[in-house]
Enzyme design. Structure first.
Site, mmCIF file in Angstrom:
data_model
loop_
_atom_site.group_PDB
_atom_site.id
_atom_site.type_symbol
_atom_site.label_atom_id
_atom_site.label_comp_id
_atom_site.label_asym_id
_atom_site.label_seq_id
_atom_site.Cartn_x
_atom_site.Cartn_y
_atom_site.Cartn_z
ATOM 1 C CG ASP A 292 -2.211 0.861 0.876
ATOM 2 O OD1 ASP A 292 -2.171 1.660 -0.077
ATOM 3 O OD2 ASP A 292 -3.224 0.745 1.590
HETATM 4 C C1 NOJ Z 1 -4.082 3.898 -0.132
HETATM 5 C C2 NOJ Z 1 -5.258 2.981 0.045
HETATM 6 O O1 NOJ Z 1 -5.177 2.344 1.312
HETATM 7 C C3 NOJ Z 1 -5.374 1.907 -1.019
HETATM 8 O O2 NOJ Z 1 -6.574 1.220 -0.847
HETATM 9 C C4 NOJ Z 1 -5.262 2.518 -2.388
HETATM 10 O O3 NOJ Z 1 -5.399 1.529 -3.369
HETATM 11 C C5 NOJ Z 1 -3.923 3.228 -2.495
HETATM 12 N N1 NOJ Z 1 -3.858 4.288 -1.506
HETATM 13 C C6 NOJ Z 1 -3.693 3.817 -3.885
HETATM 14 O O4 NOJ Z 1 -4.495 4.906 -4.101
#
Ligand code: NOJ
Length: 751
Positions: A292
């Site tokens: 993430d």
């Molecule tokens: C953070 C989020 O937790 C995740 O779900 C997302 O896909 C990513 N950012 C990318 O935007």
């Protein structure tokens, strides 16, 4: 002539395409041996920096004039140090970036383009928690299919979806992005989304690679606070939280995303138990694992890594292949290899997976296959998208209460009222209808509730007043709202949360109606007029006062581009609501975590005995249970029958029930089957969902609904964590919600 000399004459991308076609193969280049040979050959020509570049994912941005990218990042693409981009949109812009990668780098390896296509791209469908309330996996699959189609038409190749995190805590804002509290239903939905996004084959340029997230247990942060610690038993992890990720992996998801949280002391992004033991060794996942957003360097803040370099080593050693936005691999991995903290073998392994995905998407065959302006023009906001936005929105609405007012039945409003007061901060809001993960959603195309009602009730005079905002204490709009109400026959209120109040980083300590909205509802109730409350929110809201004092309540979540049309159709009765809750509604925040699938305890609740498991100060049942939702018609259940009273481990049990539409409207009913294992080597929940069917019935019509159960459906994790079914007595329940069922029992015996 050597390849390096050739490079000066023709673009690198062309070379790759040539290489792709001359590596002989069958079936148009799609055999596994061709794939392996192609990747091996490419890998053998890559420098360590280029390999690390393939393990790097960086974001694009958006400026006043459109998409834009930081100059340093562009430089990294050009020199092969960044092989993947997210948040880059539009065919025109993505082509520019793709050209940099394909024509200006030494090897011409195409970029992956990632994006959060969560519940739509430009045409926005209802938030995932809403569509889960349809229990209609075919519709949900189509939602993912169309979202992929629209995003792929704009140059995206990879979506960060499905989010398969179970949540039993509505304080957590990201409950909006999931499928609710139940692992059985959430698994079915996760499978449907993967199939929908990825279609028949990834090489179809109208599909996206899926990404199951967030591995693992991100949905249970302590006290519902986003990014917070997760501490849970291995039993709970395996019984409740892991199944939906596993289902998505088994459905063929191409990628998996790690989570921000730590799990039992180990951050998910550096968690070998999760990313290698379970994901690779148990589930045999052979796709690519991405972190993430900056979750590698965050391991320093977790207090798990000494510094960023160490964090990168921990991530790679745990099983991560790609670093999202952390730049940790880019900045440190080379040194880690030199110091023997990790091996180039491990890097090769990760790069193979990234290249494998690019291969499967057909990008080596044609790096521009996703980049076609004509497709972009015709697919985005096409009629197909807009129609599905309406159909999926209608199926997502849950009717929570529908009692007659003293003036008569309010819903459905089959007779157009002469006048209607339309009140509330969400009644004429466009952007809030799109909910969390607006993505690239087009606000201007949203139908608001006001517009939907004006269209659906042409004979009604609408008196609209906003009344108040979703937040803050300003009551200066109340008088205008009261004046509108007083001159109207009926009041419809749209209250709830704005789009920023749910989703990532949007936890709430109190899940009541925010701001002064409840005061506004009270004022409307005081007028004595028939009143419908339409709740629009990204989470279950605690609304006990409204439940007690308002005759008709519709839970409409954030329904997307066609929100207003869908709700108006339901108000008029053109559509009969059929959604059922997939997350329990508490009466108060103090009851959280709250869910149907609880253990009995040694002292189950007894209202006459103080020393049983209960609260003294609130009723102990939820406001609305899991699986609950009303219809304008009524359904009666009878004749729950099992074809035998005993089954062995090889036999099936047939369960049947008769469901009759005894009301006046045609409608759809979601028939639910639960079981209870009465005695186990470990304690078992009082109910576990094991099946569901959605049926349509005309007034007076009756259908027999059948389910099949076998020992496989009755498995538990025994004290040694073996996943087995145990002989003994089971109850089976079939009904209209988790709290309203018929009951039978049977015994599972050894053969
Ligand atoms: C953070 C989020 O937790 C995740 O779900 C997302 O896909 C990513 N950012 C990318 O935007």
């Amino acid at each position: 002539m050597k390849t390096t000399q050739l490079r000066h004459l023709i673009p690198a991308g062309f070379l790759l395409v040539v290489l792709f076609s001359i590596t002989s193969c069958n079936e148009g280049g799609k055999t596994k041996s061709h794939r392996d040979a192609f990747i091996d050959s490419l890998l053998s020509r890559m420098t360590l920096e280029e390999k690390i570049g393939q393990m790097t994912l960086l974001t694009s941005g958006w400026s006043q004039t459109g998409p834009s990218m930081n100059e340093d990042y562009k430089k990294m693409i050009r020199n092969g140090h960044c092989g993947n981009v997210f948040n880059a949109l539009t065919v025109e812009y993505n082509r520019k970036l793709q050209r940099m990668a394909v024509e200006e780098t030494r090897l011409g390896i195409p970029l992956l383009f990632g994006y959060d296509v969560i519940h739509g791209f430009k045409t926005i469908f209802p938030i995932p928690l809403a569509t889960s309330c349809s229990w209609d996996t075919a519709m949900i699959r189509q939602t993912a299919r169309l979202a992929s189609k629209e995003a792929a038409a704009a140059g995206v190749t990879w979506t960060f979806n499905p989010m398969a995190d179970i949540s039993r805590d509505p304080r957590w804002g990201r409950i909006a992005e999931g499928a609710g509290e139940d692992p059985f239903l959430a698994s079915a939905i996760a499978r449907a989304k993967v199939k929908g996004h990825q279609g028949r084959t990834l090489s179809d340029p109208l599909t996206l690679a899926a990404c199951v997230k967030h591995m693992a247990a991100y949905g249970d942060p302590r006290a519902g606070r986003d990014y917070n610690t997760v501490d849970m038993s291995l039993r709970r992890l395996r019984e409740v939280y892991l199944p939906p990720y596993q289902a998505a992996v088994e459905a063929g998801a191409a990628t998996v995303m790690t989570a921000f949280n730590d799990l039992n002391g180990i951050p998910a992004t550096g968690n070998k138990f999760l990313l290698t033991n379970i994901l690779r060794n148990e589930w045999h996942f052979d796709g690519m694992v991405v972190t993430d957003y900056t979750s590698i360097p965050e391991m320093v803040d977790h207090g798990y890594a000494r510094d960023e370099k160490h964090a990168g080593e921990l991530a790679l050693n745990a099983g991560v292949d790609m670093d999202m936005q952390g730049s940790t691999f880019h900045n440190h991995l080379k040194k880690s290899v030199r110091q023997d903290k990790i091996s180039e073998q491990q890097i090769n392994q990760a790069v193979r997976r990234v290249l494998g995905l690019k291969y499967d998407l057909g990008l080596f065959e044609d790096p521009y296959r996703y980049l076609d302006e004509q497709r972009e023009d015709t697919i985005i906001h096409s009629q197909q998208m807009m129609d599905h936005a309406l159909a999926s929105a209608k199926e997502s609405v849950v009717l929570l209460k529908n009692e007659p007012h003293e003036a008569g039945q309010i819903l459905p409003m089959e007779q157009q009222p002469a006048s209607m007061a339309l009140i509330g901060p969400l009644a004429d809001s466009r952007s809030d209808m799109l909910g969390t993960w607006h993505a690239a959603g087009t606000d201007s195309l949203v139908t608001t509730l006001k517009e939907g009602i004006e269209q659906e009730f042409p004979g009604t005079t609408i008196h609209y007043a906003r009344g108040c905002e979703t937040t803050g204490t300003d009551q200066s709009g109340f008088d205008q709202a009261l004046a509108a109400a007083r001159k109207s026959e009926v009041i419809v209120m749209a209250v709830g949360e704005n789009f920023r109040q749910s989703g990532e980083a949007a936890s709430r300590a109190h899940i009541n109606l925010p701001g002064v909205q409840l005061e506004l509802v009270k004022k409307m109730v005081q007028t004595g007029k028939p009143l419908v409350v339409v709740l629009m929110a990204g989470r279950p809201l605690a609304i006990p006062w409204i439940d007690q004092n308002v005759a008709a309540i519709l839970n409409a979540w954030h329904l997307g581009t066609r929100a207003g049309d869908a709700v108006a159709d339901i108000l008029s009765g053109d559509t009969n609501p059929s959604g059922k809750l997939t997350s329990t509604f508490p009466r108060t925040t103090g009851q959280i975590p709250i869910f149907y699938s609880v253990k009995n305890t040694g002292r189950p609740l007894d209202p006459d005995n103080k020393y049983t498991s209960k609260y003294l100060d609130v009723p102990n049942d939820p406001l609305y249970p899991f699986g609950y939702g009303l219809s304008y018609t009524q359904f009666e259940y009878e004749n729950l029958k099992l074809n035998r009273s005993e089954i062995n481990f090889k036999q099936n049990l047939q369960v049947s029930v008769q469901v009759k539409n005894t009301g006046q409207y045609k409608g759809e009913e979601i028939v639910q089957l639960y079981t209870r294992d009465m005695v186990g080597s470990v304690t078992r929940p009082v109910k576990e969902l094991k099946g569901f069917r959605k049926i349509a019935l005309k007034p007076g019509e009756q259908k027999q609904v059948e389910f099949t159960l076998s020992a496989d459906d009755l498995k538990l994790y025994d004290p040694k964590m073996n996943h087995i079914a145990e002989p003994g007595k089971f109850k089976v329940f079939v009904g209209t919600s988790s709290a309203n069922v018929l009951e039978e029992s049977f015994t599972l015996v050894k053969p």
